[in-house]
Design a protein around this motif. Sequence first.
Motif, PDB file in Angstrom:
ATOM      1  N   THR A 107      -5.462   6.525   4.767  1.00  0.00           N
ATOM      2  CA  THR A 107      -5.463   6.716   6.011  1.00  0.00           C
ATOM      3  C   THR A 107      -4.618   5.754   6.544  1.00  0.00           C
ATOM      4  OG1 THR A 107      -7.835   6.876   5.817  1.00  0.00           O
ATOM      5  CG2 THR A 107      -7.457   5.595   7.355  1.00  0.00           C
ATOM      6  N   VAL A 145       0.496  -1.676   0.375  1.00  0.00           N
ATOM      7  CA  VAL A 145       0.223   0.135  -0.596  1.00  0.00           C
ATOM      8  C   VAL A 145       0.526   1.156  -0.214  1.00  0.00           C
ATOM      9  CG1 VAL A 145      -1.841   1.531   1.309  1.00  0.00           C
ATOM     10  CG2 VAL A 145      -1.765  -1.249   1.147  1.00  0.00           C
ATOM     11  N   ALA A 194      -5.185   5.787  -2.384  1.00  0.00           N
ATOM     12  CA  ALA A 194      -3.786   5.627  -2.410  1.00  0.00           C
ATOM     13  C   ALA A 194      -3.147   5.416  -1.079  1.00  0.00           C
ATOM     14  CB  ALA A 194      -4.027   7.077  -2.819  1.00  0.00           C
ATOM     15  N   GLY A 195      -3.433   5.565   0.072  1.00  0.00           N
ATOM     16  CA  GLY A 195      -3.391   5.344   0.827  1.00  0.00           C
ATOM     17  C   GLY A 195      -3.039   6.109   2.272  1.00  0.00           C
ATOM     18  N   HIS A 231     -11.019  15.573   0.718  1.00  0.00           N
ATOM     19  CA  HIS A 231     -11.400  15.895  -1.272  1.00  0.00           C
ATOM     20  C   HIS A 231     -11.130  17.008  -1.999  1.00  0.00           C
ATOM     21  CE1 HIS A 231     -10.107  11.351  -1.170  1.00  0.00           C
ATOM     22  NE2 HIS A 231     -11.573  11.035  -0.817  1.00  0.00           N
TER      23      HIS A 231
HETATM   24  N1  LIG Z   1      -7.738  -3.389   6.912  1.00  0.00           N
HETATM   25  C1  LIG Z   1      -6.878  -3.622   5.823  1.00  0.00           C
HETATM   26  N2  LIG Z   1      -6.977  -4.845   5.025  1.00  0.00           N
HETATM   27  C2  LIG Z   1      -6.122  -4.936   3.792  1.00  0.00           C
HETATM   28  N3  LIG Z   1      -6.617  -3.710   2.760  1.00  0.00           N
HETATM   29  C3  LIG Z   1      -6.586  -3.123   3.469  1.00  0.00           C
HETATM   30  C4  LIG Z   1      -7.774  -2.285   4.743  1.00  0.00           C
HETATM   31  N4  LIG Z   1      -7.605  -1.226   4.585  1.00  0.00           N
HETATM   32  C5  LIG Z   1      -7.179  -0.800   3.942  1.00  0.00           C
HETATM   33  N5  LIG Z   1      -6.960  -1.208   2.743  1.00  0.00           N
HETATM   34  C6  LIG Z   1      -6.390  -1.670   1.313  1.00  0.00           C
HETATM   35  O1  LIG Z   1      -5.625   0.184   1.397  1.00  0.00           O
HETATM   36  C7  LIG Z   1      -5.590   0.408   0.329  1.00  0.00           C
HETATM   37  C8  LIG Z   1      -5.246   1.605   1.027  1.00  0.00           C
HETATM   38  O2  LIG Z   1      -6.603   2.187   1.862  1.00  0.00           O
HETATM   39  P1  LIG Z   1      -6.939   3.595   2.812  1.00  0.00           P
HETATM   40  O3  LIG Z   1      -7.505   3.580   3.041  1.00  0.00           O
HETATM   41  O4  LIG Z   1      -5.008   3.634   3.097  1.00  0.00           O
HETATM   42  O5  LIG Z   1      -6.421   4.517   1.682  1.00  0.00           O
HETATM   43  P2  LIG Z   1      -6.997   6.327   1.520  1.00  0.00           P
HETATM   44  O6  LIG Z   1      -6.121   7.093   0.465  1.00  0.00           O
HETATM   45  O7  LIG Z   1      -7.165   6.399   2.925  1.00  0.00           O
HETATM   46  O8  LIG Z   1      -8.740   5.885   0.821  1.00  0.00           O
HETATM   47  P3  LIG Z   1      -9.665   7.357   0.640  1.00  0.00           P
HETATM   48  O9  LIG Z   1      -9.406   8.486   0.204  1.00  0.00           O
HETATM   49  O10 LIG Z   1     -10.937   6.188   0.203  1.00  0.00           O
HETATM   50  O11 LIG Z   1     -10.677   6.966   2.508  1.00  0.00           O
HETATM   51  C9  LIG Z   1      -7.016   0.090  -0.130  1.00  0.00           C
HETATM   52  O12 LIG Z   1      -6.498  -0.456  -1.178  1.00  0.00           O
HETATM   53  C10 LIG Z   1      -7.681  -0.613   0.711  1.00  0.00           C
HETATM   54  O13 LIG Z   1      -8.467  -1.183  -0.357  1.00  0.00           O
END
Ligand SMILES: Nc1ncnc2c1ncn2[C@@H]1O[C@H](COP(=O)(O)OP(=O)(O)OP(=O)(O)O)[C@@H](O)[C@H]1O
Length: 295
Positions: A44, A19, A41-42, A185
């Motif tokens: 969170t 990730v 994108a990663g 966003h």
């Molecule tokens: N607990 C988890 N187990 C497995 N994969 C996960 C988990 N949490 C997130 N992912 C995956 O990791 C990647 C990044 O997720 P993340 O939630 O960090 O993205 P984000 O940038 O915060 O997205 P958003 O803008 O949609 O909130 C995604 O492909 C998601 O499906």
Amino acid sequence: MTKAVQVQNISFSYGKQPVLKDINFAIDAGEMIGLIGENGAGKTTLLKLLQDQLPVGGQISIFDHPVQDKQVHDWIGAMPQGDLKLPGVTVRELLANLSTSYSNPADIDQLLRDNGISALSKKRLDRLSGGQLRRVTFLSALVGQPRLLFLNEPTVGMDVNARKKLWMQIKQMQQAGVTIIITSHYLEELQDVADRLLILQSGHISFKGTFAELQDQHVQALFRFMSSLSESQLLQLPAVQSVTRLGSYWLLTSNNGDQTMNALGQYLNQVHELTVTKQSLSDIFSEMMHQEEPK
Ligand SMILES: Nc1ncnc2c1ncn2[C@@H]1O[C@H](COP(=O)(O)OP(=O)(O)OP(=O)(O)O)[C@@H](O)[C@H]1O
């Protein structure tokens, strides 16, 4: 300058799914940073790593202490992406409960008063409106009087006035010395408040810098006009990035609209029906997201 956050060579995978890949950045104490990137994108995941909620490969320091140090928890406040919808629990109970895990918590009644939501104090979380709940979730991040604040999509579900109020409050917190990382966003909102941007793209940092630097690195203006000038003459104008023919019009992109306009001025008798459109931050962002993934 004290570094509030220092991230060195961090990578993270959920099982076999990578990730975050080799992330490096530093944030000065007192800065406000906008963390942006498309869904998934990663962002969170990165915020969780900065709170020691996931095992990290690489090094993270918070105010010069390894993120794993116990006292670091005391300095951080975090507003999660989702809301704290605990059935049966009241607003006051939630905040009072959270305050027990900090060594120098805020006075809960004062916090509720200062934020104009004392009236909600005895209300159950599952009976609040979406906007009210978001507001309470924001307060939950302030309970420990943090030096470093993570806000994950803070304004989702808020009406225009609530949103304005929240941004004002966030700005005041920065002025009081709090370091803040916000994911959102709503890029135009971030532009009004954040000092710098980190853009995450497929697990890499594809940009770190100010909004002005981001705009300087991208097409700023689109010129559309009719002209007898040739393609090679147009390509010689300063700051021009591309020249395209569209029917009887020329389309010209420039990374410095003022420079190109000044130079085009000398040919004004050969230029007709000129329109100039400036690229918005959202246009730049969406263009970046559709470019090839960074290596
Ligand atoms: N607990 C988890 N187990 C497995 N994969 C996960 C988990 N949490 C997130 N992912 C995956 O990791 C990647 C990044 O997720 P993340 O939630 O960090 O993205 P984000 O940038 O915060 O997205 P958003 O803008 O949609 O909130 C995604 O492909 C998601 O499906």
